[in-house]
Design a protein around this motif. Structure first.
Motif, PDB file in Angstrom:
ATOM      1  N   THR A  57      -2.563   8.823  11.716  1.00 24.85           N
ATOM      2  CA  THR A  57      -3.785   8.811  12.522  1.00 24.85           C
ATOM      3  C   THR A  57      -4.937   9.126  11.594  1.00 24.85           C
ATOM      4  OG1 THR A  57      -2.620   9.519  14.523  1.00 24.85           O
ATOM      5  CG2 THR A  57      -5.007   9.854  14.461  1.00 24.85           C
ATOM      6  N   LEU A  58      -5.915   8.255  11.529  1.00 24.51           N
ATOM      7  CA  LEU A  58      -7.001   8.414  10.571  1.00 24.51           C
ATOM      8  C   LEU A  58      -7.842   9.646  10.881  1.00 24.51           C
ATOM      9  CD1 LEU A  58      -6.176   5.321  10.386  1.00 24.51           C
ATOM     10  CD2 LEU A  58      -8.499   4.956   9.527  1.00 24.51           C
ATOM     11  N   SER A  59      -8.345  10.287   9.838  1.00 22.57           N
ATOM     12  CA  SER A  59      -9.213  11.456   9.984  1.00 22.57           C
ATOM     13  C   SER A  59     -10.670  11.014   9.922  1.00 22.57           C
ATOM     14  CB  SER A  59      -8.936  12.488   8.893  1.00 22.57           C
ATOM     15  OG  SER A  59      -9.132  11.918   7.599  1.00 22.57           O
ATOM     16  N   TYR A  60     -11.527  11.721  10.659  1.00 22.96           N
ATOM     17  CA  TYR A  60     -12.950  11.380  10.686  1.00 22.96           C
ATOM     18  C   TYR A  60     -13.682  12.133   9.583  1.00 22.96           C
ATOM     19  CZ  TYR A  60     -17.674  10.484  12.386  1.00 22.96           C
ATOM     20  OH  TYR A  60     -18.984  10.083  12.484  1.00 22.96           O
ATOM     21  N   GLU A  61     -14.499  11.412   8.815  1.00 19.31           N
ATOM     22  CA  GLU A  61     -15.200  12.018   7.683  1.00 19.31           C
ATOM     23  C   GLU A  61     -16.714  12.040   7.852  1.00 19.31           C
ATOM     24  OE1 GLU A  61     -13.801  10.015   4.154  1.00 19.31           O
ATOM     25  OE2 GLU A  61     -12.135  11.432   4.040  1.00 19.31           O
ATOM     26  N   GLY A  62     -17.209  11.618   9.024  1.00 16.06           N
ATOM     27  CA  GLY A  62     -18.652  11.607   9.261  1.00 16.06           C
ATOM     28  C   GLY A  62     -19.274  10.243   9.067  1.00 16.06           C
ATOM     29  N   ARG A  63     -20.440  10.054   9.710  1.00 18.11           N
ATOM     30  CA  ARG A  63     -21.200   8.804   9.593  1.00 18.11           C
ATOM     31  C   ARG A  63     -20.361   7.570   9.924  1.00 18.11           C
ATOM     32  NH1 ARG A  63     -25.571   9.451   4.600  1.00 18.11           N
ATOM     33  NH2 ARG A  63     -26.734  11.158   5.559  1.00 18.11           N
ATOM     34  N   GLY A  64     -19.536   7.696  10.955  1.00 19.86           N
ATOM     35  CA  GLY A  64     -18.766   6.561  11.434  1.00 19.86           C
ATOM     36  C   GLY A  64     -17.606   6.169  10.556  1.00 19.86           C
ATOM     37  N   ARG A  65     -17.245   6.989   9.577  1.00 16.62           N
ATOM     38  CA  ARG A  65     -16.209   6.641   8.607  1.00 16.62           C
ATOM     39  C   ARG A  65     -14.916   7.394   8.900  1.00 16.62           C
ATOM     40  NH1 ARG A  65     -14.436   8.313   3.353  1.00 16.62           N
ATOM     41  NH2 ARG A  65     -14.110   6.581   1.889  1.00 16.62           N
ATOM     42  N   TYR A  66     -13.800   6.645   8.933  1.00 16.67           N
ATOM     43  CA  TYR A  66     -12.472   7.191   9.170  1.00 16.67           C
ATOM     44  C   TYR A  66     -11.592   6.853   7.964  1.00 16.67           C
ATOM     45  CZ  TYR A  66     -14.122   7.518  13.994  1.00 16.67           C
ATOM     46  OH  TYR A  66     -14.851   7.811  15.126  1.00 16.67           O
ATOM     47  N   PHE A  67     -10.672   7.771   7.632  1.00 13.55           N
ATOM     48  CA  PHE A  67      -9.928   7.635   6.375  1.00 13.55           C
ATOM     49  C   PHE A  67      -8.447   7.950   6.555  1.00 13.55           C
ATOM     50  CE2 PHE A  67      -8.122   9.549   2.534  1.00 13.55           C
ATOM     51  CZ  PHE A  67      -8.359   8.549   1.600  1.00 13.55           C
ATOM     52  N   SER A  68      -7.600   7.231   5.785  1.00 11.83           N
ATOM     53  CA  SER A  68      -6.171   7.521   5.710  1.00 11.83           C
ATOM     54  C   SER A  68      -5.693   7.284   4.283  1.00 11.83           C
ATOM     55  CB  SER A  68      -5.361   6.630   6.664  1.00 11.83           C
ATOM     56  OG  SER A  68      -3.968   6.803   6.445  1.00 11.83           O
ATOM     57  N   LYS A  69      -4.717   8.067   3.861  1.00  8.58           N
ATOM     58  CA  LYS A  69      -4.121   7.883   2.545  1.00  8.58           C
ATOM     59  C   LYS A  69      -3.073   6.775   2.533  1.00  8.58           C
ATOM     60  CE  LYS A  69      -4.779  12.651   0.954  1.00  8.58           C
ATOM     61  NZ  LYS A  69      -4.091  13.880   0.459  1.00  8.58           N
ATOM     62  N   VAL A  70      -2.798   6.185   3.687  1.00  4.16           N
ATOM     63  CA  VAL A  70      -1.792   5.116   3.754  1.00  4.16           C
ATOM     64  C   VAL A  70      -2.233   3.928   2.891  1.00  4.16           C
ATOM     65  CG1 VAL A  70      -0.657   3.431   5.242  1.00  4.16           C
ATOM     66  CG2 VAL A  70      -0.949   5.785   6.018  1.00  4.16           C
ATOM     67  N   LYS A  71      -1.338   3.487   2.014  1.00  4.22           N
ATOM     68  CA  LYS A  71      -1.608   2.371   1.114  1.00  4.22           C
ATOM     69  C   LYS A  71      -0.912   1.105   1.619  1.00  4.22           C
ATOM     70  CE  LYS A  71      -1.555   5.556  -2.831  1.00  4.22           C
ATOM     71  NZ  LYS A  71      -0.936   5.849  -4.154  1.00  4.22           N
ATOM     72  N   GLY A  72      -1.568  -0.021   1.435  1.00  2.70           N
ATOM     73  CA  GLY A  72      -0.943  -1.279   1.803  1.00  2.70           C
ATOM     74  C   GLY A  72       0.128  -1.669   0.792  1.00  2.70           C
ATOM     75  N   ILE A  73       1.281  -2.091   1.275  1.00  5.70           N
ATOM     76  CA  ILE A  73       2.400  -2.502   0.420  1.00  5.70           C
ATOM     77  C   ILE A  73       2.802  -3.934   0.786  1.00  5.70           C
ATOM     78  CG2 ILE A  73       4.789  -2.031  -0.244  1.00  5.70           C
ATOM     79  CD1 ILE A  73       4.308   0.898   0.502  1.00  5.70           C
ATOM     80  N   PHE A  74       2.845  -4.810  -0.190  1.00  8.94           N
ATOM     81  CA  PHE A  74       3.263  -6.195   0.016  1.00  8.94           C
ATOM     82  C   PHE A  74       4.737  -6.212   0.345  1.00  8.94           C
ATOM     83  CE2 PHE A  74       5.313  -9.955  -1.771  1.00  8.94           C
ATOM     84  CZ  PHE A  74       4.619 -10.965  -1.124  1.00  8.94           C
ATOM     85  N   PRO A  75       5.240  -7.013   1.311  1.00  8.91           N
ATOM     86  CA  PRO A  75       4.496  -7.925   2.191  1.00  8.91           C
ATOM     87  C   PRO A  75       4.392  -7.373   3.609  1.00  8.91           C
ATOM     88  CG  PRO A  75       6.780  -8.582   2.131  1.00  8.91           C
ATOM     89  CD  PRO A  75       6.699  -7.267   1.393  1.00  8.91           C
ATOM     90  N   ASN A  76       4.194  -6.083   3.769  1.00  7.96           N
ATOM     91  CA  ASN A  76       4.196  -5.458   5.092  1.00  7.96           C
ATOM     92  C   ASN A  76       3.008  -5.912   5.935  1.00  7.96           C
ATOM     93  OD1 ASN A  76       6.399  -4.093   4.157  1.00  7.96           O
ATOM     94  ND2 ASN A  76       5.404  -2.099   4.006  1.00  7.96           N
ATOM     95  N   THR A  77       3.243  -6.011   7.229  1.00  9.84           N
ATOM     96  CA  THR A  77       2.183  -6.284   8.190  1.00  9.84           C
ATOM     97  C   THR A  77       1.826  -4.980   8.899  1.00  9.84           C
ATOM     98  OG1 THR A  77       2.859  -8.574   8.551  1.00  9.84           O
ATOM     99  CG2 THR A  77       1.537  -7.546  10.284  1.00  9.84           C
ATOM    100  N   TYR A  78       0.521  -4.698   8.995  1.00 11.87           N
ATOM    101  CA  TYR A  78       0.045  -3.442   9.549  1.00 11.87           C
ATOM    102  C   TYR A  78      -0.774  -3.697  10.818  1.00 11.87           C
ATOM    103  CZ  TYR A  78       1.444  -1.632   5.027  1.00 11.87           C
ATOM    104  OH  TYR A  78       2.181  -1.297   3.911  1.00 11.87           O
TER     105      TYR A  78
END
Length: 268
Positions: free
Chosen positions: A81-102
């Motif tokens: 679940t993404l964390s809120y960092e202010g000014r409309g910006r949300y962040f996650s450490k999850v990295k995209g890995i080929f060939p996964n669909t997210y």
């Protein structure tokens, strides 16, 4: 009429020449809508959530949205679940890995939006240079980017040139007419006269140039490609999210090239 100040940038994947500048998307909407800019890379995931705003209003901060719940998942498994960092910006450490669909699911103020994107292999740029070309009796400066296409599969690319950290030129490109071959994209920059005259849109000596190359999926390509037809068709880009919001979710591998522009190094 309202507009969303998306810092998105793309034009024709079928044309070799791109002369578009960074734009503010002029969405043809009268009612306020949510706008999502969601990017997953090989490093992390960042989402910006805002609402459309009046064309005459330059204060974008008041249209950034807090309080949303954003969930990333893949194959039905919740990843974060993404964390809120202010000014409309949300962040996650999850990295995209080929060939996964997210899948990105967003819930905000009783509204629900969802989109999917498939992570791609890393792009393989093979060359970047500035060249002069004669056009209608004038010397025109072009930036030439070459990419070694990945054989045996259909690939789509998004390319963006930054000038001193600010968006300058952009394009999308498909390999459908030359799969597995070296692809070329030319970006129209300015004329030689523009440089001599100190035109504000011209590249000048010692300009810092960054080229960002993304490998994107077909769903992202279709969305970005549709953006170029907005002015001529009088429509918004195609829907990338379900639920009625504007914007996109794109999972991509990205590579950057960096150099400093020197006029005496431009090739003929």
């Amino acid at each position: 009429m309202k507009t969303s100040r998306l810092s998105l940038l793309y034009i024709s994947g079928l044309l070799l020449v791109s002369c578009e500048k960074e734009i503010n998307l002029d969405y043809h909407e009268t009612a306020e809508k949510y706008v999502v800019e969601a990017r997953m890379t090989q490093d992390n995931t960042i989402v910006r959530l805002s609402t459309t705003q009046p064309v005459t209003d330059n204060d974008s901060y008041q249209y950034e949205v807090a309080g949303a719940v954003m969930v990333l998942s893949s194959d039905g498994e919740v990843l974060d679940t993404l964390s809120y960092e202010g000014r409309g910006r949300y962040f996650s450490k999850v990295k995209g890995i080929f060939p996964n669909t997210y899948t990105l699911d967003i819930e905000v103020e009783g509204h629900r939006f969802s989109s999917q994107s498939t992570m791609q292999r890393a792009p393989r740029p093979s060359g970047f240079r500035f060249v002069w070309k004669e056009m209608v009796g004038r010397r025109i400066l072009f930036a030439e980017l070459k990419i070694d296409d990945i054989p045996g599969e259909v690939n789509y690319y998004f390319m963006h040139i930054y000038r001193n950290g600010i968006g300058y030129r952009w394009a999308v490109l498909s390999d459908e007419h030359g799969p597995g071959q070296e692809l070329q994209q030319l970006f129209h920059c300015c004329s030689e006269d523009d440089i001599k005259d100190g035109d504000s849109d011209a590249l000048q000596e010692n300009t810092r140039v960054t080229v960002e190359i993304r490998s994107i999926d077909r769903r992202s390509y279709d969305y970005f490609y549709s953006m170029q037809t907005m002015s001529s068709a009088g429509t918004n880009p195609i829907q990338n999210f379900s639920g009625g919001c504007l914007g996109y979710f794109s999972a991509y591998n990205v590579v950057e090239l960096n150099e400093v522009f020197h006029l005496d190094e431009v090739e003929e």
